[in-house]
Motif scaffolding. Sequence first.
Motif, PDB file in Angstrom:
ATOM      1  N   PRO A 198      16.157 -37.063   7.940  1.00 34.03           N
ATOM      2  CA  PRO A 198      16.430 -35.308   6.631  1.00 34.03           C
ATOM      3  C   PRO A 198      17.696 -35.517   6.004  1.00 34.03           C
ATOM      4  N   GLY A 205      13.005 -40.893   6.210  1.00 37.44           N
ATOM      5  CA  GLY A 205      13.364 -39.770   5.036  1.00 37.44           C
ATOM      6  C   GLY A 205      12.795 -38.685   6.141  1.00 37.44           C
ATOM      7  N   LYS A 206      11.725 -38.872   7.320  1.00 36.57           N
ATOM      8  CA  LYS A 206      11.431 -37.864   7.932  1.00 36.57           C
ATOM      9  C   LYS A 206      12.353 -37.620   9.446  1.00 36.57           C
ATOM     10  N   THR A 230      16.884 -41.703   3.192  1.00 44.68           N
ATOM     11  CA  THR A 230      17.979 -40.944   4.248  1.00 44.68           C
ATOM     12  C   THR A 230      19.259 -40.647   4.239  1.00 44.68           C
TER      13      THR A 230
END
Lengths: 101, 292
Positions: free
Chosen positions: B272, B268-269, B113
């Motif tokens: 981002p 992470g999505k 992240t």
Amino acid sequence: MSRLIEAQPAALNPALPVTLQVGDVLRLAASGGRVREGSSVELLGIFTEGLVGTDGTVLTPLGAPNTVLFRARVPGQSTVDVVTGDPWRSTRSNSVTVVVT
Amino acid sequence: MAGPRDEMSRNLHSGNGHAGPGTSGPQGCEIKLLPDRLHEDAAAFATRVNPVNAPLRIPMAAGLSIEPQALTMVTSKYWGPAQRRLTVSFTESPSEDLRARIISHLNAWAKSTSVSFFETDKAGDVRISLGQGGYYSYLGTDIKLVPPNRQTMNLEGFHMGMPESEFRRVVRHEAGHTLGFAHEHMRKELVSRIDREKAYAYFLRTQGWDPDTVNQQVLTPLDDADIMGTPADQDSIMCYQLPGEITSDGLPIRGGVDINKSDFTFAGKVYPKAQAVLEHEWPPSEDVLLPT
């Protein structure tokens, strides 16, 4: 005047009773609790501690309950259980004698 | 793992992902943001397209649930897609090695992240107490509303002698709340495995909890329409362990012991590493009207 009495569960000695006056409220940092024996105290509740945010809203953290309140009702002796630790993994329960005068 | 839905939807679906001419900053994919005036309409439209895009309702203590619209407009917990450095301080004075160890586990999330944690000698964004009160954290951006003399995260009794596994399980879990992630065991698929009567009896016996407390802590699932994230994952770091004694099939809900691959991917999505930008805002007269 009634008192709000804070106690550390780890510091309570099972051999030494906690002496309260009628109307006192005993506050313990614990995830659970119950009155095992007697009626001189009552369990007011098991709470998650929150606070008022700087914007005036009530904020509640994510986590298990962490505060237990007992109230001294009438003179007499009771035994309460106080549960500490992680409710999802391992907990400890200690019995404490409470004498209400 | 599940997270704050409305802002994540905005993050993930609000642009074509390509930077315009003259864009500075990192090379490659960038995430475009809609102007603020369009967020509510876009959220409503996204929900019509797919109900799972609806805003997240986060269960709070009994009687404190937040309505979706209030959450959307006032109390979103999401930090936003930009790179973010959260400062960290301690309300007691733990040793330097303990402070460094805790912060290193907070930063485990930084692997996938754009959020990272740095110690400060002032009052930090994240204020950690090692005192009584168990393990907890306020959720996402709520930590900015906690009065500066109060901790935002509690790690009761943490010390250098504790096993590394506990640092991984607890500190990383609480850091997940700071990022805005809710409890995974509140997912419907996992709650449906629990036998209510067994749960009431178990938690009354072990904790003294009444049925209302058990309902709030264990048996109230997040609505499917409130969830954006991975499929329910009993091995997520955000999932508590629950014993087989309270499940219908007798099998435990294992609970996560560390951030797993699915957690890293989802985080992470949501956060981002590529920085989102709002640029070239057009005038309101050029807004496209959404179909009704």
